[in-house]
Design an enzyme around this catalytic site. Structure first.
Site, PDB file in Angstrom:
ATOM      1  CB  SER A   1       0.922 -41.079 -86.217  1.00 55.04           C
ATOM      2  OG  SER A   1       0.939 -41.022 -84.840  1.00 55.04           O
TER       3      SER A   1
ATOM      4  CE1 TYR B   1      -0.678 -45.849 -85.618  1.00 53.25           C
ATOM      5  CE2 TYR B   1       0.493 -44.096 -83.849  1.00 53.25           C
ATOM      6  CZ  TYR B   1      -0.702 -44.659 -84.912  1.00 53.25           C
ATOM      7  OH  TYR B   1      -1.693 -43.692 -85.524  1.00 53.25           O
TER       8      TYR B   1
END
Length: 349
Positions: free
Chosen positions: A137, A162
């Site tokens: 990501s 995350y």
């Protein structure tokens, strides 16, 4: 000492997160080419499962698609899938997504993104694959202020759990690739959008709120001069990039590489919202203006995401071609049709 592996010679593709947004479109692309796809997903309720079920029902129309419902954190389940189907290519897209949700439910991120990815790596070690492609990501860049983000930038200071799990995935993949000679490629996605997308994403929720008569929340303090920038990437461009990587000779990717996969054309948040209003207006044949509320930037969010994609372009000639205007029009046309909003608008008038 690195272990030599006897790799698979078949054309079986394992896609985890197959009924997720990117997983669905990738699976469909491969199935359209007549390839054998094994889809793995737990169909969780992080967002409305009906959208996932609708994606799954479309994939089930293909004779060359097999669906396995299971949990990444269950090592025996993952091992059984690898043993049964012997995939040559694994595209690991399943993960607990969302920056803000990681503040509310951190356990889900550890189980899915850490334990789950470990189980995938262990299976790739035991049942050697030709190529493991996995989702990282842009969040790994944290509060990096140098733009555009490049793969050589330091990513040691994630600002959300995350992001920390995605950085951990890259480290884990590097280690397994080094030890067991697994061709592994990590993709740092930059805000992927499009039809049948994730309802938790801002652009999608903006339409939900518009039709509910609610204000959209914009986390930029109303500071238009210093607006947030995002590198929005249309789903079709993402799928073309992944497809090119799948076709890339694995020898070019050993032992482990990480690529940005984004649009390389950042857009101010307010410009994006204006484009979304215009696209929705065209879909509805009426003028559209969102009710707007401005709030401070949320913990874990970053001021700008802007991808340098030179590295991926050099390897596979990756060049996104979809403009924000065209991509948002495809999305709003799909949304209006999927939720029957044109009919509702006609009834109101």
């Amino acid at each position: 000492m690195k272990q030599k592996q006897q790799r698979q010679l078949n054309n079986v593709y394992l896609i985890t997160g197959a009924v997720g947004f990117i997983g669905y479109f990738l699976s469909k692309k491969l199935l359209d080419q007549g390839l054998q796809v094994i889809g793995f997903d737990n169909i969780n309720d992080y967002y409305d499962p009906q959208l996932k079920i609708d994606r799954l029902n479309q994939l089930k129309e293909y004779d060359n698609f097999v669906f396995v419902e299971g949990d990444l954190a269950e090592k025996v389940e993952i091992g059984a899938v690898f043993e049964t189907y012997q995939p040559a290519i694994v595209v690991h897209l399943a993960a607990q997504a969302g920056v803000r949700y990681s503040l509310e439910n951190p356990d889900a991120y550890i189980q899915s993104n850490i334990v789950g990815f470990f189980n995938i790596l262990e299976a790739c070690k035991k049942y050697p694959v030709n190529h493991l492609i996995y989702a990282s990501s842009s969040s790994v860049y944290g509060s990096n202020t140098k733009v555009p983000f490049e793969e050589t930038d330091r990513v040691d200071h994630p600002v959300s759990l995350y992001a920390a799990t995605k950085k951990s995935n890259e480290l884990m993949a590097h280690t397994y690739s080094h030890l067991y000679n697994i061709p592994a490629t990590g993709l740092r996605f930059f805000t992927v959008y499009g039809p049948m997308g994730r309802p938790d994403m801002a652009y999608y929720s903006f339409l939900d709120k518009y039709f509910n008569g609610e204000a959209i929340k914009i986390y930029n303090n109303g500071d238009f001069a210093n607006d947030l920038y995002r590198d929005f990437t249309f789903i079709d461009d993402i799928i073309r990039g992944i497809e090119k990587l799948i076709l890339c000779p694995s020898d070019d990717l050993i032992p482990h590489r990480v690529f940005n996969i984004g649009n390389n054309k950042p857009v101010k948040l307010m410009e994006f919202i204006a484009a979304l209003e215009k696209a929705l207006g065209k879909s509805l044949n009426e003028n559209v203006s969102f009710i707007k509320e401005y709030e401070p930037i949320k913990p874990g969010d970053v001021p700008a995401t802007y991808a340098s994609t030179n590295k991926l372009e050099d390897i596979v000639d990756f060049k996104p071609s979809t403009s924000i205007t065209d991509g948002l029009q495809v999305f709003t046309d799909w949304y209006v049709h999927y939720y029957n909003k044109l009919q509702e608008t006609s009834l109101r008038s």
